[in-house]
Design an enzyme around this catalytic site. Structure first.
Site, PDB file in Angstrom:
ATOM      1  N   HIS A  67       0.831  -1.212   0.000  1.00 40.75           N
ATOM      2  CA  HIS A  67       0.000   0.000   0.000  1.00 40.75           C
ATOM      3  C   HIS A  67       0.859   1.253   0.000  1.00 40.75           C
ATOM      4  O   HIS A  67       1.973   1.264   0.529  1.00 40.75           O
ATOM      5  CB  HIS A  67      -0.980   0.008   1.174  1.00 40.75           C
ATOM      6  CG  HIS A  67      -0.351   0.112   2.537  1.00 40.75           C
ATOM      7  ND1 HIS A  67      -0.158   1.318   3.173  1.00 40.75           N
ATOM      8  CD2 HIS A  67       0.108  -0.834   3.389  1.00 40.75           C
ATOM      9  CE1 HIS A  67       0.381   1.104   4.357  1.00 40.75           C
ATOM     10  NE2 HIS A  67       0.561  -0.187   4.518  1.00 40.75           N
ATOM     11  N   ASP A 182       6.402   1.978   6.227  1.00 41.70           N
ATOM     12  CA  ASP A 182       5.105   1.308   6.178  1.00 41.70           C
ATOM     13  C   ASP A 182       4.194   2.148   5.282  1.00 41.70           C
ATOM     14  O   ASP A 182       3.621   3.129   5.740  1.00 41.70           O
ATOM     15  CB  ASP A 182       4.549   1.178   7.596  1.00 41.70           C
ATOM     16  CG  ASP A 182       3.136   0.645   7.667  1.00 41.70           C
ATOM     17  OD1 ASP A 182       2.675   0.029   6.703  1.00 41.70           O
ATOM     18  OD2 ASP A 182       2.484   0.877   8.712  1.00 41.70           O
ATOM     19  N   GLU A 216      -5.283   1.121   2.951  1.00 42.82           N
ATOM     20  CA  GLU A 216      -4.887   0.090   3.904  1.00 42.82           C
ATOM     21  C   GLU A 216      -4.922   0.597   5.329  1.00 42.82           C
ATOM     22  O   GLU A 216      -5.340  -0.118   6.248  1.00 42.82           O
ATOM     23  CB  GLU A 216      -3.479  -0.422   3.568  1.00 42.82           C
ATOM     24  CG  GLU A 216      -3.077  -1.696   4.316  1.00 42.82           C
ATOM     25  CD  GLU A 216      -2.468  -1.446   5.687  1.00 42.82           C
ATOM     26  OE1 GLU A 216      -2.317  -2.412   6.452  1.00 42.82           O
ATOM     27  OE2 GLU A 216      -2.139  -0.277   6.001  1.00 42.82           O
ATOM     28  N   GLU A 217      -4.472   1.829   5.533  1.00 41.49           N
ATOM     29  CA  GLU A 217      -4.362   2.347   6.898  1.00 41.49           C
ATOM     30  C   GLU A 217      -5.711   2.525   7.586  1.00 41.49           C
ATOM     31  O   GLU A 217      -5.766   2.701   8.804  1.00 41.49           O
ATOM     32  CB  GLU A 217      -3.593   3.674   6.903  1.00 41.49           C
ATOM     33  CG  GLU A 217      -2.127   3.558   6.491  1.00 41.49           C
ATOM     34  CD  GLU A 217      -1.264   2.795   7.487  1.00 41.49           C
ATOM     35  OE1 GLU A 217      -1.791   2.364   8.536  1.00 41.49           O
ATOM     36  OE2 GLU A 217      -0.062   2.605   7.197  1.00 41.49           O
ATOM     37  N   ASP A 236       4.148  -6.101   3.270  1.00 40.65           N
ATOM     38  CA  ASP A 236       4.036  -4.925   4.137  1.00 40.65           C
ATOM     39  C   ASP A 236       5.264  -4.886   5.031  1.00 40.65           C
ATOM     40  O   ASP A 236       6.283  -5.512   4.716  1.00 40.65           O
ATOM     41  CB  ASP A 236       2.725  -5.008   4.930  1.00 40.65           C
ATOM     42  CG  ASP A 236       2.152  -3.644   5.297  1.00 40.65           C
ATOM     43  OD1 ASP A 236       2.939  -2.770   5.709  1.00 40.65           O
ATOM     44  OD2 ASP A 236       0.934  -3.456   5.172  1.00 40.65           O
ATOM     45  N   HIS A 316       4.855   3.042  12.790  1.00 44.18           N
ATOM     46  CA  HIS A 316       3.992   4.214  12.981  1.00 44.18           C
ATOM     47  C   HIS A 316       4.719   5.311  13.752  1.00 44.18           C
ATOM     48  O   HIS A 316       4.103   6.106  14.459  1.00 44.18           O
ATOM     49  CB  HIS A 316       2.685   3.829  13.684  1.00 44.18           C
ATOM     50  CG  HIS A 316       1.734   3.090  12.787  1.00 44.18           C
ATOM     51  ND1 HIS A 316       0.387   2.996  13.055  1.00 44.18           N
ATOM     52  CD2 HIS A 316       1.927   2.436  11.619  1.00 44.18           C
ATOM     53  CE1 HIS A 316      -0.197   2.297  12.085  1.00 44.18           C
ATOM     54  NE2 HIS A 316       0.731   1.947  11.205  1.00 44.18           N
TER      55      HIS A 316
END
Length: 339
Positions: A67, A182, A216-217, A236, A316
């Site tokens: 993604h 990510d 995706e998030e 991922d 994150h």
């Protein structure tokens, strides 16, 4: 550094430089389309913005998904003092963004730089520490504004996108540091695989397609895939941390995450392929993780599913990986699609 890794790192640097918080991904998907077209492919863009491209091969269709939407924020409101109150896009951690430079993208195409700070960041002023949670965070524009009307006059309004600066750095020792590894790191790995197939370096043993998703998030990026899909692997980030075997220099194969176990046979096949090719890998369980392919299963597709990725530390956050992890991930994919 070999040709494939050089290509992957070049794509990563370009991709992370393109702001693409969830809901604001067109520039990133335009980049993907241009890059894939330049390699000789014919990518397609779905209504929701996902990019799908068939690499070739025959039989037993496999989809590899990554993604390009990232964490970020949106303007919730313009405050009376001209500062912006944000609302998160994805699982954003505000404590890691306190003091981060950012860019605000307005609806009419204007951009303004700014900085994310808590409501009382000065140690020489604050009577007590302000908790770094969303309600206490604000964006200060790098403009001479001190009232709501002055900020509105710039064209800034609720719903505008706030993108954090990625700060992408690759060290001489091979460490990759950036926001949004990510999942732009694995998206770049898939572009590297596309280049290798186009160059004749990989012969596909089955039909292989790449899917680059843009939601995706927020949980529904992989909700639509080609109808003939038999297997799907989310490519991922691999988690690095306490109680996990993966390091930043390895490829991680996920056996289970918050959505439950991944397909036992797919996990076993990936591990056997990694072992047979002498790759540094770990099989791990991610307790607080979800992936695109789980959205595919939730949508009702009858497929086998898996998840792999280069080890990424501080997910994150301002994230870190290593070129060895990229190499191991690329080599696992290259071997898996050719077997």
């Amino acid at each position: 550094m070999d040709t494939n890794l050089s290509y992957i790192t070049e794509r990563l640097t370009e991709l992370t430089a393109i702001p693409s918080p969830t809901g604001y991904t067109k520039h990133a998907t335009d980049y993907l389309v241009e890059t894939l077209t330049g390699l000789g492919y014919t990518p397609e863009v779905s209504n929701k913005g996902n990019v799908l491209v068939e690499l070739g091969g025959q039989g037993e269709p496999l989809v590899l998904a990554s993604h390009v939407d990232t964490l970020g924020a949106m303007v919730r409101s313009v405050k009376d003092n001209g500062r912006l109150r944000p609302t998160t896009l994805g699982g954003h951690q505000w404590r890691t963004a306190d003091g981060e430079n950012c860019t605000v993208h307005t609806r009419d195409g204007r951009t303004y730089t700014g900085v994310v700070l808590n409501t009382e960041p000065s140690a020489h002023v604050a009577d007590e520490k302000v908790e770094q949670v969303e309600k206490n965070m604000e964006v200060l524009l790098d403009e001479n504004v001190s009232t709501k009307d002055e900020a509105l006059a710039l064209g800034v309004q609720a719903g505008d996108i706030i993108a954090m600066d990625p700060r992408t750095t690759i060290t001489e020792s091979g460490y990759i540091k950036s926001r949004f590894l990510d999942d732009k790191l694995s998206a770049s790995v898939l572009l590297g695989l596309a280049r290798a197939v186009a160059a004749g370096e990989v012969t596909l043993a089955r039909k292989v397609s790449l899917l680059f998703t843009v939601y995706e998030e927020v949980g529904h990026g992989g909700s639509v895939v080609p109808a003939d899909t038999q297997d799907m692997i989310s490519v991922d980030m691999g988690c690095v941390g306490a109680d996990l075997g993966c390091t930043e220099r390895m490829v991680s194969i996920c056996a289970k995450d918050s959505g439950g176990p991944y397909n036992y046979d797919i996990v076993s096949e990936l591990a056997a392929c990694a072992k047979a090719n002498g790759l540094d890998y770990a099989i791990d369980v991610y307790p607080h993780y979800g992936s695109d392919v789980e959205a595919t299963l939730t949508a009702g597709y009858d497929i086998r599913h898996g998840l792999i990725g280069p080890g990424v530390y501080a997910s994150h956050n301002y994230e870190r990986s290593h070129m060895d992890g990229v190499r191991n991930t690329f080599e696992l994919l290259r071997a898996y699609v050719a077997q």
